[in-house]
Each structure stands twice: as structure tokens, then as C-alpha cells.
Design a protein around this motif. Structure first.
Motif, PDB file in Angstrom:
ATOM      1  N   PRO A 190     -14.807   5.657  -9.882  1.00  0.00           N
ATOM      2  CA  PRO A 190     -15.657   6.817  -9.608  1.00  0.00           C
ATOM      3  C   PRO A 190     -14.951   7.938  -8.834  1.00  0.00           C
ATOM      4  O   PRO A 190     -15.510   9.006  -8.647  1.00  0.00           O
ATOM      5  CB  PRO A 190     -16.781   6.222  -8.761  1.00  0.00           C
ATOM      6  N   ASP A 191     -13.717   7.702  -8.395  1.00  0.00           N
ATOM      7  CA  ASP A 191     -13.006   8.673  -7.555  1.00  0.00           C
ATOM      8  C   ASP A 191     -12.061   9.542  -8.381  1.00  0.00           C
ATOM      9  O   ASP A 191     -11.310   9.033  -9.204  1.00  0.00           O
ATOM     10  CB  ASP A 191     -12.205   7.957  -6.471  1.00  0.00           C
ATOM     11  N   THR A 192     -12.097  10.852  -8.128  1.00  0.00           N
ATOM     12  CA  THR A 192     -11.195  11.788  -8.800  1.00  0.00           C
ATOM     13  C   THR A 192     -10.378  12.523  -7.752  1.00  0.00           C
ATOM     14  O   THR A 192     -10.913  13.001  -6.754  1.00  0.00           O
ATOM     15  CB  THR A 192     -11.985  12.804  -9.653  1.00  0.00           C
ATOM     16  N   TYR A 193      -9.070  12.599  -7.992  1.00  0.00           N
ATOM     17  CA  TYR A 193      -8.127  13.257  -7.085  1.00  0.00           C
ATOM     18  C   TYR A 193      -7.423  14.372  -7.845  1.00  0.00           C
ATOM     19  O   TYR A 193      -7.068  14.201  -9.010  1.00  0.00           O
ATOM     20  CB  TYR A 193      -7.089  12.263  -6.570  1.00  0.00           C
ATOM     21  N   THR A 194      -7.183  15.494  -7.169  1.00  0.00           N
ATOM     22  CA  THR A 194      -6.422  16.583  -7.757  1.00  0.00           C
ATOM     23  C   THR A 194      -5.134  16.751  -6.955  1.00  0.00           C
ATOM     24  O   THR A 194      -4.979  16.175  -5.877  1.00  0.00           O
ATOM     25  CB  THR A 194      -7.229  17.897  -7.765  1.00  0.00           C
ATOM     26  N   LEU A 195      -4.215  17.552  -7.477  1.00  0.00           N
ATOM     27  CA  LEU A 195      -2.936  17.752  -6.800  1.00  0.00           C
ATOM     28  C   LEU A 195      -3.153  18.156  -5.348  1.00  0.00           C
ATOM     29  O   LEU A 195      -3.982  19.011  -5.048  1.00  0.00           O
ATOM     30  CB  LEU A 195      -2.109  18.819  -7.509  1.00  0.00           C
ATOM     31  N   GLY A 196      -2.439  17.496  -4.440  1.00  0.00           N
ATOM     32  CA  GLY A 196      -2.530  17.787  -3.019  1.00  0.00           C
ATOM     33  C   GLY A 196      -3.520  16.919  -2.274  1.00  0.00           C
ATOM     34  O   GLY A 196      -3.512  16.891  -1.046  1.00  0.00           O
ATOM     35  N   ASP A 197      -4.379  16.195  -3.002  1.00  0.00           N
ATOM     36  CA  ASP A 197      -5.346  15.309  -2.345  1.00  0.00           C
ATOM     37  C   ASP A 197      -4.646  14.085  -1.775  1.00  0.00           C
ATOM     38  O   ASP A 197      -3.675  13.569  -2.361  1.00  0.00           O
ATOM     39  CB  ASP A 197      -6.414  14.829  -3.327  1.00  0.00           C
ATOM     40  N   ASP A 198      -5.161  13.606  -0.641  1.00  0.00           N
ATOM     41  CA  ASP A 198      -4.670  12.351  -0.063  1.00  0.00           C
ATOM     42  C   ASP A 198      -5.178  11.190  -0.906  1.00  0.00           C
ATOM     43  O   ASP A 198      -6.364  11.140  -1.258  1.00  0.00           O
ATOM     44  CB  ASP A 198      -5.163  12.190   1.380  1.00  0.00           C
ATOM     45  N   VAL A 199      -4.255  10.270  -1.227  1.00  0.00           N
ATOM     46  CA  VAL A 199      -4.580   9.118  -2.051  1.00  0.00           C
ATOM     47  C   VAL A 199      -3.977   7.881  -1.398  1.00  0.00           C
ATOM     48  O   VAL A 199      -2.848   7.940  -0.888  1.00  0.00           O
ATOM     49  CB  VAL A 199      -3.997   9.268  -3.484  1.00  0.00           C
ATOM     50  N   GLU A 200      -4.702   6.775  -1.421  1.00  0.00           N
ATOM     51  CA  GLU A 200      -4.156   5.493  -0.969  1.00  0.00           C
ATOM     52  C   GLU A 200      -4.397   4.478  -2.072  1.00  0.00           C
ATOM     53  O   GLU A 200      -5.519   4.342  -2.557  1.00  0.00           O
ATOM     54  CB  GLU A 200      -4.813   5.029   0.326  1.00  0.00           C
TER      55      GLU A 200
ATOM     56  N   ARG B 114       0.848  -1.189   0.000  1.00  0.00           N
ATOM     57  CA  ARG B 114       0.000   0.000   0.000  1.00  0.00           C
ATOM     58  C   ARG B 114       0.891   1.248   0.000  1.00  0.00           C
ATOM     59  O   ARG B 114       1.949   1.251   0.600  1.00  0.00           O
ATOM     60  CB  ARG B 114      -0.912   0.004   1.213  1.00  0.00           C
ATOM     61  N   LEU B 115       0.421   2.263  -0.692  1.00  0.00           N
ATOM     62  CA  LEU B 115       1.116   3.545  -0.734  1.00  0.00           C
ATOM     63  C   LEU B 115       0.096   4.630  -0.411  1.00  0.00           C
ATOM     64  O   LEU B 115      -0.953   4.712  -1.057  1.00  0.00           O
ATOM     65  CB  LEU B 115       1.731   3.782  -2.115  1.00  0.00           C
ATOM     66  N   SER B 116       0.390   5.413   0.611  1.00  0.00           N
ATOM     67  CA  SER B 116      -0.472   6.522   1.002  1.00  0.00           C
ATOM     68  C   SER B 116       0.321   7.810   0.916  1.00  0.00           C
ATOM     69  O   SER B 116       1.460   7.866   1.364  1.00  0.00           O
ATOM     70  CB  SER B 116      -0.967   6.346   2.443  1.00  0.00           C
ATOM     71  N   GLY B 117      -0.265   8.821   0.339  1.00  0.00           N
ATOM     72  CA  GLY B 117       0.400  10.110   0.241  1.00  0.00           C
ATOM     73  C   GLY B 117      -0.476  11.102  -0.490  1.00  0.00           C
ATOM     74  O   GLY B 117      -1.673  10.887  -0.652  1.00  0.00           O
ATOM     75  N   LYS B 118       0.140  12.156  -0.944  1.00  0.00           N
ATOM     76  CA  LYS B 118      -0.574  13.202  -1.661  1.00  0.00           C
ATOM     77  C   LYS B 118      -0.236  13.126  -3.151  1.00  0.00           C
ATOM     78  O   LYS B 118       0.915  12.895  -3.517  1.00  0.00           O
ATOM     79  CB  LYS B 118      -0.197  14.572  -1.111  1.00  0.00           C
ATOM     80  N   LEU B 119      -1.248  13.304  -3.983  1.00  0.00           N
ATOM     81  CA  LEU B 119      -1.020  13.373  -5.415  1.00  0.00           C
ATOM     82  C   LEU B 119      -0.143  14.584  -5.684  1.00  0.00           C
ATOM     83  O   LEU B 119      -0.420  15.686  -5.190  1.00  0.00           O
ATOM     84  CB  LEU B 119      -2.351  13.499  -6.152  1.00  0.00           C
ATOM     85  N   ALA B 120       0.948  14.385  -6.418  1.00  0.00           N
ATOM     86  CA  ALA B 120       1.935  15.461  -6.589  1.00  0.00           C
ATOM     87  C   ALA B 120       2.644  15.362  -7.928  1.00  0.00           C
ATOM     88  O   ALA B 120       2.715  14.294  -8.532  1.00  0.00           O
ATOM     89  CB  ALA B 120       2.971  15.380  -5.464  1.00  0.00           C
ATOM     90  N   VAL B 121       3.161  16.492  -8.358  1.00  0.00           N
ATOM     91  CA  VAL B 121       4.111  16.496  -9.463  1.00  0.00           C
ATOM     92  C   VAL B 121       5.472  16.295  -8.807  1.00  0.00           C
ATOM     93  O   VAL B 121       5.890  17.080  -7.964  1.00  0.00           O
ATOM     94  CB  VAL B 121       4.059  17.813 -10.254  1.00  0.00           C
ATOM     95  N   VAL B 122       6.137  15.195  -9.163  1.00  0.00           N
ATOM     96  CA  VAL B 122       7.394  14.829  -8.522  1.00  0.00           C
ATOM     97  C   VAL B 122       8.562  15.148  -9.447  1.00  0.00           C
ATOM     98  O   VAL B 122       8.377  15.721 -10.524  1.00  0.00           O
ATOM     99  CB  VAL B 122       7.372  13.337  -8.101  1.00  0.00           C
ATOM    100  N   GLU B 123       9.748  14.769  -9.032  1.00  0.00           N
ATOM    101  CA  GLU B 123      10.973  15.061  -9.785  1.00  0.00           C
ATOM    102  C   GLU B 123      10.794  14.830 -11.277  1.00  0.00           C
ATOM    103  O   GLU B 123      10.195  13.840 -11.698  1.00  0.00           O
ATOM    104  CB  GLU B 123      12.105  14.169  -9.264  1.00  0.00           C
ATOM    105  N   GLY B 124      11.292  15.746 -12.057  1.00  0.00           N
ATOM    106  CA  GLY B 124      11.224  15.621 -13.510  1.00  0.00           C
ATOM    107  C   GLY B 124       9.887  16.041 -14.090  1.00  0.00           C
ATOM    108  O   GLY B 124       9.632  15.851 -15.270  1.00  0.00           O
ATOM    109  N   GLY B 125       8.991  16.590 -13.258  1.00  0.00           N
ATOM    110  CA  GLY B 125       7.682  17.011 -13.744  1.00  0.00           C
ATOM    111  C   GLY B 125       6.722  15.871 -13.975  1.00  0.00           C
ATOM    112  O   GLY B 125       5.769  15.991 -14.741  1.00  0.00           O
ATOM    113  N   CYS B 126       6.968  14.757 -13.297  1.00  0.00           N
ATOM    114  CA  CYS B 126       6.161  13.553 -13.483  1.00  0.00           C
ATOM    115  C   CYS B 126       5.055  13.471 -12.438  1.00  0.00           C
ATOM    116  O   CYS B 126       5.221  13.935 -11.313  1.00  0.00           O
ATOM    117  CB  CYS B 126       7.053  12.319 -13.387  1.00  0.00           C
ATOM    118  N   LEU B 127       3.941  12.861 -12.799  1.00  0.00           N
ATOM    119  CA  LEU B 127       2.827  12.718 -11.877  1.00  0.00           C
ATOM    120  C   LEU B 127       3.053  11.507 -10.988  1.00  0.00           C
ATOM    121  O   LEU B 127       3.290  10.397 -11.477  1.00  0.00           O
ATOM    122  CB  LEU B 127       1.512  12.564 -12.639  1.00  0.00           C
TER     123      LEU B 127
END
Length: 90
Positions: free
Chosen positions: A48-58, A4-17
Motif C-alpha cells: 500500500p506504500d508509494t515512494y517517489t524520488l527523494g522519499d525516505d525508504v527503509e 536493513r537498508l535506509s536511505g532515499k529513493l534515487a536514480v543512481v549510477e548508470g541511470g538505475c533506480l
């Protein structure tokens, strides 16, 4: 793969999602059928779930070395990670 991976949706190194889990960045391969939005409105829709940058995602899946991830789509060279977290499709 059942990690499992929990964190925030982010643009990470190299401009990657990817995701940021308490300061550690992960490059993420989203499951087939995931809608990644567009460049102006970065979002991830999984079912059915949509996440935007900064949202918590698991998500569930597992990490694999990019060098051995032959079944994955081409990964831009700017995404200079050694591993990619592959999200399960179910």
C-alpha cells in the motif's frame, strides 16, 4: 536475508533506480509485484506504500554479488555495480 537498508529513493549510477544512503549509492532489486511507475513519474509502490524520488525508504533484504545473482532479472549493463541489494518480498 535480514539486513536493513535506509536511505532515499534515487536514480543512481548508470541511470538505475536504487537508494542513496548518506552518500553511498545502492542498486536495488525490488520484490516481485513492485510497481515502478513510469519514466516520467518515477515511483516505487510496495504493497500500500508509494515512494517517489527523494522519499525516505527503509527495506529489509540483503546484498548479493551481481555475478552470482542468476535468479534476478537482467540488469542493464549501465548499472555497473558489483552488488545489488535484494529486497525481501514480505
Amino acid at each position: 536475508m535480514d539486513a536493513r537498508l535506509s536511505g532515499k529513493l534515487a536514480v543512481v549510477e548508470g541511470g538505475c533506480l536504487g537508494m542513496d544512503a548518506e552518500g553511498t549509492e545502492y542498486l536495488v532489486a525490488w520484490p516481485a509485484g513492485t510497481d515502478l511507475g513510469d519514466h516520467d513519474d518515477v515511483s516505487v509502490s510496495i504493497g500500500p506504500d508509494t515512494y517517489t524520488l527523494g522519499d525516505d525508504v527503509e527495506v529489509a533484504g540483503g546484498a548479493v554479488e551481481i555475478a552470482t545473482a542468476h535468479q534476478l532479472p537482467d540488469i542493464p549493463s549501465s548499472c555497473a555495480f558489483e552488488e545489488i541489494f535484494v529486497v525481501n518480498s514480505n
